[in-house]
Design a protein around this motif. Sequence first.
Motif, PDB file in Angstrom:
ATOM      1  N   LEU A   1      -2.443 -25.758  14.464  1.00  0.00           N
ATOM      2  CA  LEU A   1      -2.097 -24.469  14.777  1.00  0.00           C
ATOM      3  C   LEU A   1      -3.420 -23.938  15.492  1.00  0.00           C
ATOM      4  CD1 LEU A   1      -0.225 -22.131  14.741  1.00  0.00           C
ATOM      5  CD2 LEU A   1      -1.156 -21.506  12.416  1.00  0.00           C
ATOM      6  N   ARG A   2      -4.411 -24.063  14.748  1.00  0.00           N
ATOM      7  CA  ARG A   2      -5.560 -23.125  15.436  1.00  0.00           C
ATOM      8  C   ARG A   2      -6.093 -23.711  16.666  1.00  0.00           C
ATOM      9  NH1 ARG A   2      -8.642 -24.205  11.155  1.00  0.00           N
ATOM     10  NH2 ARG A   2     -10.344 -25.608  12.202  1.00  0.00           N
ATOM     11  N   ASP A   3      -6.147 -25.112  16.800  1.00  0.00           N
ATOM     12  CA  ASP A   3      -6.645 -25.474  18.266  1.00  0.00           C
ATOM     13  C   ASP A   3      -5.438 -25.043  19.486  1.00  0.00           C
ATOM     14  OD1 ASP A   3      -8.726 -26.694  17.057  1.00  0.00           O
ATOM     15  OD2 ASP A   3      -7.865 -28.661  17.491  1.00  0.00           O
ATOM     16  N   SER A   4      -4.222 -25.177  19.066  1.00  0.00           N
ATOM     17  CA  SER A   4      -3.257 -24.565  20.168  1.00  0.00           C
ATOM     18  C   SER A   4      -3.359 -23.320  20.409  1.00  0.00           C
ATOM     19  CB  SER A   4      -1.923 -24.798  19.531  1.00  0.00           C
ATOM     20  OG  SER A   4      -1.550 -26.379  19.485  1.00  0.00           O
ATOM     21  N   LEU A   5      -3.654 -22.420  19.396  1.00  0.00           N
ATOM     22  CA  LEU A   5      -3.581 -20.893  19.836  1.00  0.00           C
ATOM     23  C   LEU A   5      -5.115 -20.627  20.348  1.00  0.00           C
ATOM     24  CD1 LEU A   5      -2.103 -19.069  16.754  1.00  0.00           C
ATOM     25  CD2 LEU A   5      -1.161 -20.179  18.646  1.00  0.00           C
TER      26      LEU A   5
ATOM     27  N   GLY B   1       5.766 -24.220  16.281  1.00  0.00           N
ATOM     28  CA  GLY B   1       6.939 -23.895  17.123  1.00  0.00           C
ATOM     29  C   GLY B   1       7.558 -22.526  16.867  1.00  0.00           C
ATOM     30  N   GLU B   2       7.519 -22.223  15.576  1.00  0.00           N
ATOM     31  CA  GLU B   2       8.069 -20.923  15.175  1.00  0.00           C
ATOM     32  C   GLU B   2       6.803 -19.804  15.820  1.00  0.00           C
ATOM     33  OE1 GLU B   2       8.943 -21.416  10.990  1.00  0.00           O
ATOM     34  OE2 GLU B   2       8.082 -18.990  11.021  1.00  0.00           O
ATOM     35  N   VAL B   3       5.595 -19.994  15.553  1.00  0.00           N
ATOM     36  CA  VAL B   3       4.802 -18.947  16.044  1.00  0.00           C
ATOM     37  C   VAL B   3       4.712 -19.012  17.417  1.00  0.00           C
ATOM     38  CG1 VAL B   3       2.412 -18.542  16.034  1.00  0.00           C
ATOM     39  CG2 VAL B   3       3.133 -19.360  14.071  1.00  0.00           C
ATOM     40  N   LEU B   4       4.909 -19.896  18.356  1.00  0.00           N
ATOM     41  CA  LEU B   4       4.583 -19.974  19.787  1.00  0.00           C
ATOM     42  C   LEU B   4       6.027 -19.193  20.052  1.00  0.00           C
ATOM     43  CD1 LEU B   4       3.430 -23.559  20.699  1.00  0.00           C
ATOM     44  CD2 LEU B   4       2.226 -21.327  20.611  1.00  0.00           C
ATOM     45  N   GLU B   5       7.196 -19.194  19.618  1.00  0.00           N
ATOM     46  CA  GLU B   5       8.224 -18.363  19.795  1.00  0.00           C
ATOM     47  C   GLU B   5       8.020 -16.815  19.726  1.00  0.00           C
ATOM     48  OE1 GLU B   5      12.433 -20.718  19.225  1.00  0.00           O
ATOM     49  OE2 GLU B   5      12.152 -19.183  17.913  1.00  0.00           O
TER      50      GLU B   5
ATOM     51  N   THR C   1       1.327 -14.530  11.077  1.00  0.00           N
ATOM     52  CA  THR C   1       2.147 -14.067   9.728  1.00  0.00           C
ATOM     53  C   THR C   1       3.342 -13.463   9.949  1.00  0.00           C
ATOM     54  OG1 THR C   1       0.511 -12.237   9.484  1.00  0.00           O
ATOM     55  CG2 THR C   1      -0.162 -14.182   8.406  1.00  0.00           C
ATOM     56  N   ASP C   2       3.476 -12.535  11.134  1.00  0.00           N
ATOM     57  CA  ASP C   2       4.757 -11.701  11.210  1.00  0.00           C
ATOM     58  C   ASP C   2       4.501 -10.552  10.262  1.00  0.00           C
ATOM     59  OD1 ASP C   2       6.767 -10.847  12.841  1.00  0.00           O
ATOM     60  OD2 ASP C   2       8.164 -12.281  11.832  1.00  0.00           O
ATOM     61  N   ARG C   3       3.416 -10.327  10.234  1.00  0.00           N
ATOM     62  CA  ARG C   3       3.337  -8.927   9.171  1.00  0.00           C
ATOM     63  C   ARG C   3       2.043  -7.915   9.825  1.00  0.00           C
ATOM     64  NH1 ARG C   3       2.069 -12.562   4.512  1.00  0.00           N
ATOM     65  NH2 ARG C   3       4.151 -13.129   3.806  1.00  0.00           N
TER      66      ARG C   3
END
Length: 660
Positions: A329-333, A380-384, A640-642
Amino acid sequence: MRSWPADRIAFGGDYNPEQWPRATWREDIELMRRARVSFVTLGVFSWSWLEPAKGEYDFGWLDEVMDLLHEAGIAVDLATATATPPPWLSAAYPEILPVDRDGHTLWPGSRQAWCPSSPVYREHALALTTALAERYHEHPALAMWHVSNEYACHNLPCYCDTCAAAFRRWLRARYDGLEALNDAWGTAFWSQRYTDWDQVLPPRRTTTFANPTHQLDYARFGSDTLLDFYRAEKAVLTERSPGVPVTTNFMTLAHFDLLDYHQWAPEQDVVSTDHYVVNTLEHPAAELAFSGDLTRGLAAGQPWMLMEHSTSAVNWQPVNPAKAPGQTLRDSLAHVARGADTVGYFQWRQSRAGSEKFHSALVPHAGPDSARFREVCRLGEVLERLGELRGSTVEADVAILWDYQAGWAASGPAMPSSALEYPAVAHTVHRLLRDRGVVADVVHPSADLTAYRVVVVPTLYLVTDEHAAAIEAAAEAGAQVLVTFFSGISDEHDHVRLGGYPGAFRDLLGVRVEEFFPLMPGETVTLGSGSGRLWSEDLTAAGAEVLDRYAAGPLRGRPCTTRRAVGRGAAWYLSTLPDDATFDALLGQVLDAGGVTPAAEVVPGVEAVRRRSGHGSWLFLANHTDQPQSVTASGHDLVTDRPVDGVRLEPGAVAVVREG
Ligand code: GLA
Ligand code: GLA
């Protein structure tokens, strides 16, 4: 469908269904849905399946896969499949095989075994591209064309006779006659003067040092030759499949430098690249960030596609460590932070056979019931959620100049120090800026430099008069220009600019160097403050203010770092590679003079980058330290969607804060 998935950060990767039975295809689709995959790249290495014999096409299986993907709402980046010829082609036409510097043929049995200059290879590749374009142009899953794959990765330079003839044609177009070539190559040296074009060869294995300009021109020729090949494939697609964007995946990673991507980038409908973390580097995460900023520079500041990276280990380094939990996740972001709007991987399902069977994938050997696949689903969820920032651009007030051709020349034979690698200073500056939360665009010297507050010119060994003038104009217009050692030394033919180094920048900087004093591996030189390594030089500064001096050794008392007021800006010169603390202090002065502020106040090891659009701004934060870190920022964290008011990041954690 004629456009790339527009409502989200596109997510997916290379899909090689020909390696699997049909039953697996169904499972693939189901798992892709589960992971919220929105695109795949299809057919990169499928030539021998698509055209099992000359002119006999078998599109049945690809039709089926395209249909399955379309039903699942997954867009296809369809490859032209021309990256690797099928065995029947090289068996029938062995002259398409590349030849190395020693005259050895590189045989089939791996991939990309084709000579870049081969007209036979090109004819067959264009025929396949034509057939694919005609068959799939109307297919609703088609969203992009992916031409070839990682041009040059394995087949450049090629030294065969076909290339020799093509090189002569290229030289005849470049030079106004043989005497112009003799002048440019400096062939008065070592009895190298040519009296007939047929005497000119590729720079094959020589007794000792080869002619540097000959080598430089061969590098230019290689890049141009493959670019011409790309253009020919693109022309087929533009004609037979109009309106569908076309790209080829670059390799803006670590030490890949075989193509001059600044010449390739304008030919891309969207710039795409591949990046893999190289574990043997001292600062792998910093190199990843540099690559993103370089790719954004190639994309002229616009969003770009990360076509490939890896969820975990690769298979081509001496030791291939797995990624730590959270690192996928970290590398992708980190790529998204620096402008990627597509997050692609090599590859969807980890192969069972072949030389990449131990390369990680979105679906590992262990199957979907695995920590890696769960992390992929979370990504996938975060990228959405990150879809809202698609199309935004990255804020940067600093430019670091990068020129592949300067790099080729600087890595030529018989230089003052083979320890000086072209990327070293650029990477160091970028890393130190990143540690301050300062973002830089990595751009070509021909880019518009006038909007930058700070322009760094690292090791721009070869520079044209035009680029030198543009750098000077940036200082006149108000930029703080920092030039580092071994810049401005030679012209476009790699002829040294006389009268004292750094020839092209002597007047701008108000300094003059009579001799280089490169330092031995491990050797350091004491400065007034801190120490230098790699390089030192006999510098006088008649026209500049001296900021620091060599404090020991043969150059004791000589200037080391200088500054000269120029127009509304200034020109700074650094003649050694200082230790990090000393270099950072100098960068601090330059940034202050330019009025550059960080994306956020961070401690070293916490990465901060801001993307902005007409709809808002998003602050990307990543904690690369082993301690929890806090950053002053508030808004809504899309990871985190917060809501957040002050961001606390655990070691390894990332946040993407929609500000305000
Ligand atoms: C030898 C050669 C010279 C020159 C020097 C360089 O002595 O004879 O032509 O190349 O090396 O050190
Ligand atoms: C490159 C290629 C892929 C795959 C990966 C492995 O990016 O394009 O086909 O070989 O390397 O890291």
